[in-house]
Enzyme design. Structure first.
Site: not given
Length: 391
Positions: A84, A86, A99, A143, A201, A349
């Protein structure tokens, strides 16, 4: 390069505009370079948007508002709260929805004149040509590198313009790859980067407004191609720096030896793009060297474990697992001596990609009791410690 008049839409496809459509698009129609003919071309156009994330959500909103007649959306993901910041097509109420469903509803409410076609699957070598052949323009809002090379090759094969966009932190790129009129994506990037060398991202972050800037430019390029006006970004790479707010342009030349669009192409059909990008050649740690969040919890309770966090310090400040030691991935080779080879090592990570690289390195150096936390600290927070902040 002058405009590509008459654009990608032939006159025989044009249909009349209703009075309500003329009123809706009036501020656009009165532009001399647009007029009724330009608006009719938009109505007749079919644009495919691959990926309805940050770039795709913005591009789709502006194309729907502009009156593009048919918009295709490809995405297999669901809306998450982290989107949310972006992906402005979604709201908090959409979290958990597919989506493509949430985006279709929003676009239909924005402009009921636009037909929305959805594909709830990943773009792949098995479906790309069949889907893309039904559209006039393709917008790459993905992406990942396998999808980018796949879309490029498919658009060259089908002679469709591809509007490329990418974003990372404060930086963005936009270009138009149009077969027979300019270079393709492979002319710019002949080889993909090594697996895990370019963080996503989710790993590296992105400024929320950046996809708005880049996605809007992609929509603008689509409109120009459809109408045949202006000078598209063919043979040009526009580089956006949102931190300095500067724009630079690089010229891209067609590579005569390009395997797809060159003089003697060797790629005439779609290939295995996961393999091409090295994702099937040891890009990830083997499953036997992974440990689940639940297994880590049990392991920490019954034995002494060296828990190594290979994220960056600013990520550590957001959250970390108690008892872990911070050694950023870039520092790991020079800090190997801090690890005890007699004790098991678990590396984590954010989502498991950087730690997979770390485990591969540790095992190559002889630390055979090294394991990767599958899904990273994000999975650990979701499945073991819900009180931990997620990002």
């Amino acid at each position: 390069m002058p405009g590509l008049s008459p654009g990608v839409i032939s006159d025989d496809r044009l249909k009349e505009l209703s009075q309500s459509e003329i009123r809706r698009y009036g501020r656009q129609i009165i532009i001399p370079d647009v007029g009724l003919i330009g608006q009719k071309k938009l109505k007749a156009a079919r644009v495919l948007i691959v990926g309805v994330g940050g770039l795709g959500s913005v591009a789709s909103l502006y194309l729907a508002a502009a009156g593009v007649g048919t918009i295709g959306l490809i995405d297999y993901d669901v809306v998450e709260e982290t989107n949310l910041q972006r992906q402005i097509i979604y709201t908090t109420d959409d979290v958990g929805k597919r989506k493509i469903d949430a985006a279709r509803d929003r676009l239909s409410r924005l402009n009921p004149n636009v037909e929305i076609e959805t594909y709830g699957e990943a773009i792949s070598s098995s479906n790309a040509l069949e889907i893309i052949q039904n559209y006039d323009v393709v917008i790459d809002a993905t992406d990942n590198f396998p999808a980018r090379y796949l879309l490029n090759d498919a658009c060259v094969i089908l002679d469709r313009p591809l509007i490329y966009g990418s974003i990372f932190r404060f930086d963005g790129q936009v270009s138009v790859f149009y077969p027979k009129k300019g270079p393709c994506y492979r002319c710019l990037y002949p080889e993909p980067p090594a697996p895990n060398m370019v963080p996503s991202c989710a790993e590296g972050g992105v400024l929320g407004v950046l996809p708005g800037i880049v996605g809007t430019i992609q929509a603008n390029e689509a409109i120009k191609l459809i109408m045949g006006i202006g000078e598209p970004l063919i043979g040009r790479l526009l580089m956006v720096d949102a931190l300095l707010f500067s724009f630079r342009e690089l010229r891209i030349e067609r590579d005569r030896n390009c395997p797809v669009c060159g003089e003697n192409p060797t790629i005439r059909e779609l290939i295995d793009y996961e393999e091409f990008c090295g994702l099937r050649r040891g890009g990830e740690v083997e499953e036997e060297f992974e440990i689940t969040p639940e297994e880590l919890k049990e392991k920490l309770e019954r034995e002494e474990v060296q828990l190594i966090d290979v994220r960056e310090p600013f990520e550590w400040e957001i959250c970390h697992i108690e008892g872990a030691k911070l050694i950023p991935l870039s520092q790991l080779p020079s800090r190997i001596h801090e690890l005890d080879p007699t004790k098991p090592i678990v590396v984590y990570c954010h989502s498991g990609y950087r730690s997979a690289q770390a485990v591969k390195l540790l095992r190559e150096l002889g630390l055979r009791r090294s394991y990767n936390l599958a899904g990273g600290i994000d999975a650990y927070a979701e499945r073991v410690d819900p009180s931990m902040p997620r990002y």
